[in-house]
Design a protein around this motif. Structure first.
Motif, PDB file in Angstrom:
ATOM      1  N   LEU A 152    -146.955  19.850 -48.689  1.00  0.00           N
ATOM      2  CA  LEU A 152    -146.251  20.377 -47.521  1.00  0.00           C
ATOM      3  C   LEU A 152    -145.089  19.498 -47.093  1.00  0.00           C
ATOM      4  O   LEU A 152    -144.290  19.902 -46.243  1.00  0.00           O
ATOM      5  CB  LEU A 152    -147.237  20.525 -46.352  1.00  0.00           C
ATOM      6  N   ASP A 153    -145.000  18.308 -47.670  1.00  0.00           N
ATOM      7  CA  ASP A 153    -143.948  17.370 -47.299  1.00  0.00           C
ATOM      8  C   ASP A 153    -143.134  17.007 -48.539  1.00  0.00           C
ATOM      9  O   ASP A 153    -143.404  16.015 -49.215  1.00  0.00           O
ATOM     10  CB  ASP A 153    -144.566  16.119 -46.667  1.00  0.00           C
ATOM     11  N   THR A 154    -142.142  17.815 -48.841  1.00  0.00           N
ATOM     12  CA  THR A 154    -141.356  17.608 -50.058  1.00  0.00           C
ATOM     13  C   THR A 154    -140.508  16.343 -50.016  1.00  0.00           C
ATOM     14  O   THR A 154    -140.047  15.877 -51.056  1.00  0.00           O
ATOM     15  CB  THR A 154    -140.439  18.822 -50.303  1.00  0.00           C
ATOM     16  N   SER A 155    -140.324  15.791 -48.830  1.00  0.00           N
ATOM     17  CA  SER A 155    -139.518  14.570 -48.733  1.00  0.00           C
ATOM     18  C   SER A 155    -140.208  13.384 -49.403  1.00  0.00           C
ATOM     19  O   SER A 155    -139.552  12.396 -49.775  1.00  0.00           O
ATOM     20  CB  SER A 155    -139.224  14.239 -47.266  1.00  0.00           C
ATOM     21  N   THR A 156    -141.520  13.455 -49.587  1.00  0.00           N
ATOM     22  CA  THR A 156    -142.259  12.360 -50.220  1.00  0.00           C
ATOM     23  C   THR A 156    -142.206  12.434 -51.743  1.00  0.00           C
ATOM     24  O   THR A 156    -142.602  11.477 -52.412  1.00  0.00           O
ATOM     25  CB  THR A 156    -143.732  12.376 -49.772  1.00  0.00           C
ATOM     26  N   TRP A 157    -141.739  13.535 -52.270  1.00  0.00           N
ATOM     27  CA  TRP A 157    -141.741  13.700 -53.719  1.00  0.00           C
ATOM     28  C   TRP A 157    -140.814  12.713 -54.413  1.00  0.00           C
ATOM     29  O   TRP A 157    -140.978  12.414 -55.590  1.00  0.00           O
ATOM     30  CB  TRP A 157    -141.335  15.126 -54.080  1.00  0.00           C
ATOM     31  N   SER A 158    -139.830  12.208 -53.674  1.00  0.00           N
ATOM     32  CA  SER A 158    -138.887  11.256 -54.269  1.00  0.00           C
ATOM     33  C   SER A 158    -139.534   9.913 -54.565  1.00  0.00           C
ATOM     34  O   SER A 158    -138.922   9.054 -55.211  1.00  0.00           O
ATOM     35  CB  SER A 158    -137.686  11.061 -53.343  1.00  0.00           C
ATOM     36  N   GLN A 159    -140.775   9.707 -54.122  1.00  0.00           N
ATOM     37  CA  GLN A 159    -141.480   8.459 -54.428  1.00  0.00           C
ATOM     38  C   GLN A 159    -141.737   8.324 -55.921  1.00  0.00           C
ATOM     39  O   GLN A 159    -141.919   7.222 -56.424  1.00  0.00           O
ATOM     40  CB  GLN A 159    -142.807   8.394 -53.666  1.00  0.00           C
ATOM     41  N   CYS A 160    -141.776   9.463 -56.621  1.00  0.00           N
ATOM     42  CA  CYS A 160    -141.940   9.444 -58.077  1.00  0.00           C
ATOM     43  C   CYS A 160    -140.550   9.340 -58.709  1.00  0.00           C
ATOM     44  O   CYS A 160    -139.725  10.246 -58.569  1.00  0.00           O
ATOM     45  CB  CYS A 160    -142.645  10.711 -58.560  1.00  0.00           C
ATOM     46  N   THR A 161    -140.311   8.244 -59.416  1.00  0.00           N
ATOM     47  CA  THR A 161    -139.001   8.027 -60.033  1.00  0.00           C
ATOM     48  C   THR A 161    -138.960   8.442 -61.497  1.00  0.00           C
ATOM     49  O   THR A 161    -137.882   8.701 -62.029  1.00  0.00           O
ATOM     50  CB  THR A 161    -138.615   6.547 -59.913  1.00  0.00           C
ATOM     51  N   GLU A 162    -140.119   8.479 -62.135  1.00  0.00           N
ATOM     52  CA  GLU A 162    -140.184   8.883 -63.546  1.00  0.00           C
ATOM     53  C   GLU A 162    -141.541   9.514 -63.825  1.00  0.00           C
ATOM     54  O   GLU A 162    -142.567   9.008 -63.357  1.00  0.00           O
ATOM     55  CB  GLU A 162    -139.982   7.668 -64.448  1.00  0.00           C
ATOM     56  N   PRO A 163    -141.580  10.592 -64.572  1.00  0.00           N
ATOM     57  CA  PRO A 163    -140.472  11.418 -65.082  1.00  0.00           C
ATOM     58  C   PRO A 163    -139.719  12.107 -63.931  1.00  0.00           C
ATOM     59  O   PRO A 163    -140.291  12.334 -62.874  1.00  0.00           O
ATOM     60  CB  PRO A 163    -141.176  12.450 -65.969  1.00  0.00           C
ATOM     61  N   LYS A 164    -138.488  12.427 -64.179  1.00  0.00           N
ATOM     62  CA  LYS A 164    -137.690  13.085 -63.159  1.00  0.00           C
ATOM     63  C   LYS A 164    -138.262  14.471 -62.851  1.00  0.00           C
ATOM     64  O   LYS A 164    -138.631  15.216 -63.751  1.00  0.00           O
ATOM     65  CB  LYS A 164    -136.233  13.215 -63.617  1.00  0.00           C
TER      66      LYS A 164
END
Length: 234
Positions: A141-153
């Motif tokens: 529900l919080d897509t802003s946290t998805w950037s915590q994964c740097t790899e794989p893109k």
């Protein structure tokens, strides 16, 4: 042949759903089309449960082909009585439908667990771990946290999309197999076919003493409802 046609409709639908499940599961092994993450074991362990390949795929093909072949299956004619043999075949399809229910349920459960846990990825500290494992699925529900994964893109989007597809496809397979359980029991117990002529004949029957003629009419009405569901889904 009414119940058989409904089963055949369900069978054809299950074949395509099973193919889509297998494709979705295979894509989970190749984030962004790359193979190195599978060879390096940097994939969610729920990917290796083969929920789409086995549960939503191979275990669905068996009942699907059984349903498709029901129109030709007379179960050895049941000692020369064709309708009795066809009833036997319809009842046997219930067992195949139960296998489909088990396979689709497995697909749904594993896909749901995969969504709740999230993917394994390299975080901002350079460590490979399940970044969202302790969020109880709230990361969805919080897509802003998805950037915590740097790899794989875009691994989060990749996993969420494909596991959601498996969840949806498995749910549809489960419903179709459940419908066939009802259809198979009705076809086996109440009669293989329920034509318009039969319905008219039943309506013309005068109720005799101690005879309940409402029962065959109820069966035919329930059959009509099943046919409408099949036509809507197919």
């Amino acid at each position: 042949m009414c119940y058989g046609k409904c089963a055949r409709c369900i069978g054809h639908s299950l074949v395509w759903l099973a193919i889509l499940c297998i494709v979705a599961n295979i894509l989970l092994y190749f984030p962004n089309g790359e193979t190195k993450y599978a060879s390096e074991n940097h994939l969610s362990h729920f990917v290796w449960f083969f929920s789409g390949i086995v549960g939503g795929g191979l275990l669905i093909f068996l009942p699907a082909f059984v349903f498709i072949g029901l129109d030709q299956d007379d179960c050895c004619g049941c000692c020369g009585h064709e309708n009795c043999g066809k009833r036997c075949a319809m009842l046997s399809s219930v067992l195949a439908a139960l296998i489909g229910i088990a396979g689709s349920a497995y697909c749904v459960i594993v896909a749901a667990l995969g969504l709740a846990q999230g993917p394994i990825c390299r975080d901002s500290f350079g460590q490979w771990n399940y970044t969202f494992a302790n969020t109880d699925g709230q990361y969805l529900l919080d897509t802003s946290t998805w950037s915590q994964c740097t790899e794989p893109k875009h691994i989060v989007e990749w996993n969420v999309s494909l596991f959601s597809i498996l969840l949806a496809l498995g749910g549809i397979e489960f419903i179709l197999c459940l419908i066939q359980v009802i259809n198979g029991m009705m076809g086996g117990i109440c009669g293989y076919g329920c034509s318009h002529q039969q319905v008219r004949t039943v309506k013309m029957l005068q109720p005799g003493p101690g005879v309940n003629h409402d029962l065959p009419l109820f069966h035919c009405n329930l059959y009509i409802l099943l046919v409408l569901i099949c036509k809507t889904l197919y």
